[in-house]
Motif scaffolding. Sequence first.
Motif, PDB file in Angstrom:
ATOM      1  N   GLY A  62       0.804  -1.222   0.000  1.00  0.00           N
ATOM      2  CA  GLY A  62       0.000   0.000   0.000  1.00  0.00           C
ATOM      3  C   GLY A  62       0.836   1.270   0.000  1.00  0.00           C
ATOM      4  N   ASN A 142       5.237  11.313  -3.044  1.00  0.00           N
ATOM      5  CA  ASN A 142       6.411  11.292  -3.922  1.00  0.00           C
ATOM      6  C   ASN A 142       7.287  12.525  -3.747  1.00  0.00           C
ATOM      7  N   LYS A 214       4.088   6.441 -24.160  1.00  0.00           N
ATOM      8  CA  LYS A 214       4.673   7.154 -23.020  1.00  0.00           C
ATOM      9  C   LYS A 214       6.179   7.352 -23.234  1.00  0.00           C
TER      10      LYS A 214
HETATM   11  N1  NAD Z   1       6.788   6.611 -10.854  1.00  0.00           N
HETATM   12  C1  NAD Z   1       5.747   6.989 -11.545  1.00  0.00           C
HETATM   13  O1  NAD Z   1       5.858   7.571 -12.612  1.00  0.00           O
HETATM   14  C2  NAD Z   1       4.388   6.675 -11.006  1.00  0.00           C
HETATM   15  C3  NAD Z   1       3.270   6.814 -11.825  1.00  0.00           C
HETATM   16  C4  NAD Z   1       2.016   6.465 -11.329  1.00  0.00           C
HETATM   17  C5  NAD Z   1       1.899   5.979 -10.030  1.00  0.00           C
HETATM   18  N2  NAD Z   1       3.007   5.874  -9.248  1.00  0.00           N
HETATM   19  C6  NAD Z   1       2.913   5.311  -7.883  1.00  0.00           C
HETATM   20  O2  NAD Z   1       2.442   3.976  -7.987  1.00  0.00           O
HETATM   21  C7  NAD Z   1       1.703   3.642  -6.832  1.00  0.00           C
HETATM   22  C8  NAD Z   1       0.378   3.084  -7.247  1.00  0.00           C
HETATM   23  O3  NAD Z   1       0.594   1.948  -8.049  1.00  0.00           O
HETATM   24  P1  NAD Z   1      -0.402   0.712  -8.049  1.00  0.00           P
HETATM   25  O4  NAD Z   1      -1.751   1.184  -8.419  1.00  0.00           O
HETATM   26  O5  NAD Z   1       0.243  -0.335  -8.849  1.00  0.00           O
HETATM   27  O6  NAD Z   1      -0.521   0.377  -6.489  1.00  0.00           O
HETATM   28  P2  NAD Z   1       0.116  -0.733  -5.565  1.00  0.00           P
HETATM   29  O7  NAD Z   1       1.502  -1.040  -5.905  1.00  0.00           O
HETATM   30  O8  NAD Z   1      -0.166  -0.277  -4.198  1.00  0.00           O
HETATM   31  O9  NAD Z   1      -0.779  -2.016  -5.926  1.00  0.00           O
HETATM   32  C9  NAD Z   1      -2.176  -2.037  -5.663  1.00  0.00           C
HETATM   33  C10 NAD Z   1      -2.568  -3.282  -4.842  1.00  0.00           C
HETATM   34  O10 NAD Z   1      -2.507  -4.430  -5.672  1.00  0.00           O
HETATM   35  C11 NAD Z   1      -1.703  -5.447  -5.070  1.00  0.00           C
HETATM   36  N3  NAD Z   1      -1.137  -6.206  -6.181  1.00  0.00           N
HETATM   37  C12 NAD Z   1      -0.131  -5.845  -7.001  1.00  0.00           C
HETATM   38  N4  NAD Z   1      -0.001  -6.722  -7.993  1.00  0.00           N
HETATM   39  C13 NAD Z   1      -0.924  -7.691  -7.803  1.00  0.00           C
HETATM   40  C14 NAD Z   1      -1.301  -8.851  -8.529  1.00  0.00           C
HETATM   41  N5  NAD Z   1      -0.709  -9.177  -9.672  1.00  0.00           N
HETATM   42  N6  NAD Z   1      -2.286  -9.613  -8.036  1.00  0.00           N
HETATM   43  C15 NAD Z   1      -2.941  -9.256  -6.887  1.00  0.00           C
HETATM   44  N7  NAD Z   1      -2.655  -8.153  -6.186  1.00  0.00           N
HETATM   45  C16 NAD Z   1      -1.659  -7.369  -6.643  1.00  0.00           C
HETATM   46  C17 NAD Z   1      -0.733  -4.681  -4.220  1.00  0.00           C
HETATM   47  O11 NAD Z   1      -0.199  -5.481  -3.207  1.00  0.00           O
HETATM   48  C18 NAD Z   1      -1.611  -3.554  -3.690  1.00  0.00           C
HETATM   49  O12 NAD Z   1      -2.366  -4.017  -2.600  1.00  0.00           O
HETATM   50  C19 NAD Z   1       1.609   4.890  -5.992  1.00  0.00           C
HETATM   51  O13 NAD Z   1       2.560   4.810  -4.966  1.00  0.00           O
HETATM   52  C20 NAD Z   1       1.952   6.001  -6.980  1.00  0.00           C
HETATM   53  O14 NAD Z   1       2.530   7.111  -6.341  1.00  0.00           O
HETATM   54  C21 NAD Z   1       4.229   6.193  -9.710  1.00  0.00           C
END
Ligand code: NAD
Length: 354
Positions: A62, A142, A214
């Motif tokens: 999370g 971030n 992208k």
């Molecule tokens: N660096 C960048 O350019 C950039 C861009 C967008 C978002 N972000 C960051 O990314 C994060 C959000 O990413 P997200 O939406 O992937 O969230 P997350 O990594 O929190 O994943 C969402 C949920 O899905 C679960 N999960 C992940 N893969 C799974 C799978 N294959 N099967 C079952 N469950 C799974 C995770 O454990 C979590 O509970 C935030 O921290 C955000 O700030 C960064």
Amino acid sequence: MNIEQKIIDSKNLKQETALAISECGHDRIFVLTDENTARQCWPVIRDFFSLRQARLIVTPAGDANKGLDAVVKVWHELEAGGATRHSCLINLGGGMVTDLGGFAASTYKRGIDFINMPTTLLAMVDAATGGKTGFNFGGLKNEIGVFSNARFVILNTDFLKTLDESNLRSGYAEMLKHALIDSEQTWAELLNFNLAEPDLEQLQTMLTKSVRIKQRIVKKDPKERDSRKALNLGHTIGHAIEEWSMEQVPGRQPLLHGYAVAYGLTGELYLSAIKTQFPTDRLCQTVSFIRSYYGVPPITCNDYPHILELMTHDKKNINGQINFTLLGNVGDIRINRTATEEEIKAALDFIREA
Ligand SMILES: NC(=O)c1ccc[n+]([C@@H]2O[C@H](COP(=O)([O-])OP(=O)(O)OC[C@H]3O[C@@H](n4cnc5c(N)ncnc54)[C@H](O)[C@@H]3O)[C@@H](O)[C@H]2O)c1
Ligand SMILES: [Zn+2]
């Protein structure tokens, strides 16, 4: 920024993992997961021969756990596992893991190689590519981070089999954004996809295309001085609605990032229609897709002043003016646009209309 990252459109995860690892010229390999991806995704790859000596690091899941403590823990575990400057970290998880692991790897002994193996659609299409890494600090998202590329990003939609529907839709909103800033053809393909029963093979092809869009934009302007702002489409209103949803108010539920972006796209396409002649038929088609899969956000007109205030504090603003990326048409990007308070309120009205 460091060396260019290679994006792999994965057909055979075992082979591609072995290839990426061998090209990184490592001594020790570490795999970072969160608690969920340790259970759901690590079993998919842990028996690969190339990973037989990999050491697993597990971090709490999370975005709330994407803080300095978690970074320190990864550094400690690297240290304890005997990592050197020639070690390699594989980030196996969603954007939380790729942001955190990317940052920890980029700073450990002045930077070790890392490979991103994103497991959410949002991470595949957005977080794991583009070189932004970091963590939350002082209550700000971030706030601390570095631009640093993964050596490889391995994209494989097989991981999505265990991902819940809401997180899948959340990631798809970013694909929709890429399609809108790219071309009529990509846009039409996305609107025709059955997101209720997603075909993961078809999604793999669409995803790879989306990531290339992208990449093309990021390559021209890696540090977001100018043209990279195209990627902010939907995010001025989207971020404000997301932040609003995260406030600790009884009855309010935090929205997933992509849902907020979907609402932001609706509002900003409306602004595009009234300010930069975005065609109304394209507007209606996109918005009806968004409404059918994302519904409407639970905001009321009483929330407008606060949402507007959140927009005025956006990092993207210039000289105190709320900054929008709008479109003249699908694929016709107009960065650095502004809108009056009345126009923004009308856009919020439009978002709420079912
Ligand atoms: N660096 C960048 O350019 C950039 C861009 C967008 C978002 N972000 C960051 O990314 C994060 C959000 O990413 P997200 O939406 O992937 O969230 P997350 O990594 O929190 O994943 C969402 C949920 O899905 C679960 N999960 C992940 N893969 C799974 C799978 N294959 N099967 C079952 N469950 C799974 C995770 O454990 C979590 O509970 C935030 O921290 C955000 O700030 C960064
Ligand atoms: Zn986004």
